[in-house]
Motif scaffolding. Sequence first.
Motif, short mmCIF file in Angstrom:
data_model
loop_
_atom_site.label_atom_id
_atom_site.label_comp_id
_atom_site.label_asym_id
_atom_site.label_seq_id
_atom_site.Cartn_x
_atom_site.Cartn_y
_atom_site.Cartn_z
N HIS A 174 1.47 -1.65 0.25
CA HIS A 174 0.01 0.01 0.37
C HIS A 174 0.31 1.49 -0.19
CE1 HIS A 174 -3.07 -2.98 1.49
NE2 HIS A 174 -3.30 -2.31 0.90
N ARG A 175 2.44 1.09 -0.43
CA ARG A 175 3.29 2.53 -0.84
C ARG A 175 3.00 3.06 -1.83
NH1 ARG A 175 8.35 -0.76 2.49
NH2 ARG A 175 6.91 -0.68 4.61
N ARG A 176 3.20 4.65 -1.64
CA ARG A 176 3.17 5.44 -2.35
C ARG A 176 1.35 5.72 -2.59
NH1 ARG A 176 7.30 7.19 -4.22
NH2 ARG A 176 6.76 7.59 -6.45
N GLN A 177 0.60 6.11 -1.58
CA GLN A 177 -0.61 6.26 -2.04
C GLN A 177 -0.91 7.29 -0.86
OE1 GLN A 177 -3.71 3.14 -0.83
NE2 GLN A 177 -2.18 1.77 -2.32
N GLY A 178 0.47 7.61 -0.01
CA GLY A 178 0.10 9.37 1.06
C GLY A 178 0.10 8.50 2.05
N LEU A 179 -0.33 7.56 2.49
CA LEU A 179 -0.73 6.97 4.08
C LEU A 179 0.21 7.13 5.06
CD1 LEU A 179 -1.59 3.64 2.69
CD2 LEU A 179 -3.01 4.95 3.91
N SER A 180 2.08 7.04 4.80
CA SER A 180 2.77 8.15 5.83
C SER A 180 2.37 8.84 5.93
CB SER A 180 4.48 7.36 5.16
OG SER A 180 3.96 6.60 5.18
N ARG A 181 2.07 10.19 4.76
CA ARG A 181 1.95 11.81 5.46
C ARG A 181 0.66 11.53 6.46
NH1 ARG A 181 3.76 15.76 2.92
NH2 ARG A 181 5.73 14.93 1.48
N THR A 182 -0.46 10.67 6.19
CA THR A 182 -1.26 10.90 7.09
C THR A 182 -1.51 10.22 8.46
OG1 THR A 182 -3.15 10.64 5.14
CG2 THR A 182 -4.51 9.67 7.00
N VAL A 183 -0.62 9.09 8.24
CA VAL A 183 0.30 8.99 9.59
C VAL A 183 -0.01 9.65 10.64
CG1 VAL A 183 1.73 7.10 10.91
CG2 VAL A 183 -0.01 6.26 9.55
N MET A 184 1.73 10.98 9.88
CA MET A 184 2.07 11.65 10.84
C MET A 184 1.31 12.76 10.68
SD MET A 184 5.67 11.01 10.79
CE MET A 184 6.21 12.65 10.89
N THR A 185 0.43 13.12 9.91
CA THR A 185 -0.06 14.51 10.14
C THR A 185 -1.62 14.07 11.58
OG1 THR A 185 -0.28 14.86 7.96
CG2 THR A 185 -2.17 15.65 9.36
N ALA A 186 -1.90 13.15 11.54
CA ALA A 186 -3.04 12.04 12.79
C ALA A 186 -2.09 12.22 14.21
CB ALA A 186 -3.72 11.11 12.34
N LEU A 187 -1.10 11.45 14.00
CA LEU A 187 0.16 11.65 15.48
C LEU A 187 0.21 12.96 15.33
CD1 LEU A 187 2.29 8.92 14.21
CD2 LEU A 187 0.99 8.76 15.82
N GLU A 188 1.25 13.91 14.48
CA GLU A 188 1.02 15.26 15.09
C GLU A 188 -0.11 16.08 15.86
OE1 GLU A 188 2.92 17.55 12.32
OE2 GLU A 188 4.34 16.68 11.53
N ASP A 189 -1.26 15.80 14.99
CA ASP A 189 -2.46 16.45 15.80
C ASP A 189 -2.44 16.19 17.49
OD1 ASP A 189 -3.00 18.11 13.56
OD2 ASP A 189 -4.27 16.75 12.72
N ALA A 190 -2.46 14.87 17.22
CA ALA A 190 -2.97 13.82 18.28
C ALA A 190 -2.03 14.16 19.48
CB ALA A 190 -2.38 12.84 18.55
N ALA A 191 -0.50 14.22 19.46
CA ALA A 191 0.36 14.59 19.85
C ALA A 191 0.37 16.69 20.65
CB ALA A 191 2.03 15.39 19.90
N ALA A 192 -0.25 17.31 19.79
CA ALA A 192 -0.49 18.82 20.29
C ALA A 192 -2.06 18.47 21.09
CB ALA A 192 -1.26 19.71 18.71
N ALA A 193 -2.43 17.41 20.93
CA ALA A 193 -4.10 18.00 22.04
C ALA A 193 -3.36 17.13 23.10
CB ALA A 193 -5.33 16.91 21.01
#
Length: 200
Positions: free
Chosen positions: A95-114
């Motif tokens: 499932h690589r090259r579908q932007g999933l790592s970016r999705t995960v990183m964004t979600a982790l950053e938002d969760a950490a900020a929260a």
Amino acid sequence: MTDSIIVAALDSPEAAPLVAALGGEYATRYADYDGFPKQEGEPEEIDLFPPLVFEAPTGTLLLVRRDGETIAGGGFMYLDDETAEIKRVWTSPDHRRQGLSRTVMTALEDAAAARGYRRIYLSTGPRQPEAVGLYLSLGYTALFDLDADPEAIAHLAFEKELGEAGGRAAAKAAAQRAAVAEAHRWHQPPPVRLADLTGR
């Protein structure tokens, strides 16, 4: 095809594909690499941090699920009172090259900020150039010389101020406090609290 992001325990059945794949990938990529000195009896990196550190309130593990299958994920744990350390970022090879790592990183950053973290620290290995590219593209600052031989550095560390994400979390928290204060104009807050009874 619908993706969902769930919170899971590192030792849960849902996280098993992530743990197994990461262990196998590290073993394959670094089989002949001796740049990570280890003490006698030291566990493998994948086993070094127990599931506990990826649980609330100071950590989390997020998984991307598609049609009942775990296809990507990552987590963060406490590094210090202002810094979360992201670890275990992974995407299934299918499932690589579908932007999933970016999705995960964004979600982790938002969760950490929260959770109140103000910055993110992370590191990757010298044989993971795709990870280096991802982190740089997401605004992380390399804490090493990008022109140096990565194999001589071994642990390639990055850091990022959460800034905007943290600002969103702070703005939401302020709005929540204001909404509660407004509600308390009509519905009084609790008149007695535990601290009133104990003198704390």
